[in-house]
Design an enzyme around this catalytic site. Structure first.
Site, PDB file in Angstrom:
ATOM      1  N   ASP A 191      -2.881   2.610  -6.047  1.00  0.00           N
ATOM      2  CA  ASP A 191      -1.885   2.690  -4.982  1.00  0.00           C
ATOM      3  C   ASP A 191      -1.772   1.458  -4.097  1.00  0.00           C
ATOM      4  O   ASP A 191      -1.056   1.484  -3.104  1.00  0.00           O
ATOM      5  CB  ASP A 191      -2.145   3.926  -4.107  1.00  0.00           C
ATOM      6  CG  ASP A 191      -3.505   3.870  -3.420  1.00  0.00           C
ATOM      7  OD1 ASP A 191      -4.333   3.035  -3.811  1.00  0.00           O
ATOM      8  OD2 ASP A 191      -3.728   4.669  -2.498  1.00  0.00           O
ATOM      9  N   GLU A 192      -2.455   0.362  -4.432  1.00  0.00           N
ATOM     10  CA  GLU A 192      -2.306  -0.832  -3.616  1.00  0.00           C
ATOM     11  C   GLU A 192      -2.556  -2.093  -4.443  1.00  0.00           C
ATOM     12  O   GLU A 192      -3.281  -2.070  -5.436  1.00  0.00           O
ATOM     13  CB  GLU A 192      -3.237  -0.800  -2.399  1.00  0.00           C
ATOM     14  CG  GLU A 192      -4.704  -0.747  -2.731  1.00  0.00           C
ATOM     15  CD  GLU A 192      -5.580  -0.816  -1.495  1.00  0.00           C
ATOM     16  OE1 GLU A 192      -5.282  -1.604  -0.567  1.00  0.00           O
ATOM     17  OE2 GLU A 192      -6.588  -0.091  -1.459  1.00  0.00           O
ATOM     18  N   ASP A 204       0.854  -1.182   0.000  1.00  0.00           N
ATOM     19  CA  ASP A 204       0.000   0.000   0.000  1.00  0.00           C
ATOM     20  C   ASP A 204       0.896   1.240   0.000  1.00  0.00           C
ATOM     21  O   ASP A 204       1.650   1.465   0.955  1.00  0.00           O
ATOM     22  CB  ASP A 204      -0.908  -0.012   1.238  1.00  0.00           C
ATOM     23  CG  ASP A 204      -2.022   1.003   1.164  1.00  0.00           C
ATOM     24  OD1 ASP A 204      -2.090   1.744   0.165  1.00  0.00           O
ATOM     25  OD2 ASP A 204      -2.821   1.078   2.113  1.00  0.00           O
TER      26      ASP A 204
END
Length: 370
Positions: free
Chosen positions: A114-115, A20
């Site tokens: 983003d993850e 993350d």
């Protein structure tokens, strides 16, 4: 070890990493502009209708969080620096992160820009443990992109997701199979994915505050309280999650939406619909699959959400057909002509499966709230 937890022990051979990125959009802005470093940065358009896309950790100290109204963020921190989001740049950085992941495994399941989950049970670099793989990935992200990431390492996706948040920012946490049950029992139920504020409040009324409270309940009792969600709760309270990491997950819908500065009638939405349709159409061409269902989303001044959809006999073949179909859907909205709307969205779904499946990291069409 409780007998009911043996399933997690059996999953000990699985090595899952959840990576993350830390305050991703805000961190990219701070990286690219040295004047923003160490300052409270809020990625959002300023205005009554805008929402926060991301907040730097300096801004979070004031209570600013993603999805918060921008005006609330401004009240919490009048000195915050508001930066309009640049999704094209964030997407490029996301792809660079993805390329680092690919050095270690092909089993990558993105959740957003983003993850992502990574299955590193068998990694490409020959590192002996998932802990070392996660550490190497975070090191490479920092050395090559000057961004920090946090990681969780565990025998399944559920536990890895919880672990990645445990030592944020720029941290790493490992949950071993034999440690999972004792780790879970003392967690607040709100840490379980899918347990939002409403469900958490409902659980509190039933005397359920910790994961251990769920663990202590029989399945039948959970079913009486939570219906079809009970089985999932029963398993998660025991650390059981059989869901595999699914690379190249099929995109089910491509959509974009706009929130207006002022409430407007449906007749004034045409220019916004055209712009959104053009954005969605461009993303659909990158998707390499044809869609047969067109979706219109509206939110009224009173925050009532409306969705209308139309499935065509043949796939949508042009942007103009997409726009025309959305216009037909507008005619199906049977609300008074003076009804005002605060948001409109356009989407495509029901993609034909015989075409090549595209990766979500490549085709994401972010919702630009302005």
């Amino acid at each position: 070890m409780p007998e009911s937890f043996t399933d997690v022990a059996a999953l000990g051979t699985r090595k899952i990493v959840h990576v993350d990125m830390d305050a991703f959009y805000a961190s990219v802005e701070q990286r690219d502009d040295p004047n923003l470093r160490g300052r409270p940065v809020v990625v959002a358009w300023k205005g009554r209708r805008s929402v926060v896309c991301a907040a730097s950790y300096e801004a979070r100290k004031f209570g600013i969080r993603s999805a918060m109204p921008a005006v609330s963020a401004e009240r919490l921190c009048p000195d915050a620096i508001f930066i309009p989001p640049d999704f094209i740049r964030y997407k490029a950085v996301s792809q660079a992160v993805r390329e680092i992941f690919q050095r270690h495994t092909d089993l990558i399941e993105p959740l957003s820009l983003d993850e992502a989950y990574l299955d590193v049970t068998h990694n490409k670099t020959g590192l002996p443990t998932a802990t070392l793989v996660a550490r190497r990935i975070r090191q490479q992200i920092w050395e090559e992109l000057r961004l920090t990431a946090s990681a969780g390492v565990a025998p399944n996706k559920f536990l890895a997701k919880i672990a990645s948040d445990w030592r944020k920012p720029n941290g790493q946490f490992v949950i071993q199979p034999h440690e999972a049950q004792s780790f879970l029992l003392t967690l607040p139920v709100g840490r379980i994915p899918g347990v939002g504020k409403v469900t958490e409040s409902r659980m509190a009324k039933a005397g359920i505050k910790l994961v251990g409270d769920i663990y202590a309940m029989e399945l039948g009792m959970l079913e009486r309280e939570f219906g079809s969600y009970a089985q999932r709760l029963y398993e998660l309270a025991r650390g059981i999650d059989h869901n595999p990491v699914v690379p190249n997950r099929v995109t089910k819908q491509i959509s974009a939406e706009d929130t207006f500065p002022e409430d407007i009638p449906l007749g004034d939405c045409e220019i916004h619909i055209r712009r959104l349709a053009e954005r969605v159409w461009k993303a659909s061409k990158e998707n390499l699959r044809e869609a047969k269902t067109v979706v219109l989303k509206l939110k009224t001044r009173e925050f009532q959400s409306l969705t209308r959809s139309l499935t065509l006999r043949e796939p949508v073949s042009s942007c103009e057909i997409l726009i025309e179909t959305v216009s037909v859907l507008c005619e199906r909205v049977k609300l008074p002509s003076d009804q005002l709307y605060r948001l409109v969205g356009v989407g495509l779904s029901n993609f034909r499966q015989e075409h090549e499946e595209a990766d979500r990291w490549e085709v994401e069409a972010p919702s630009l709230l302005s």
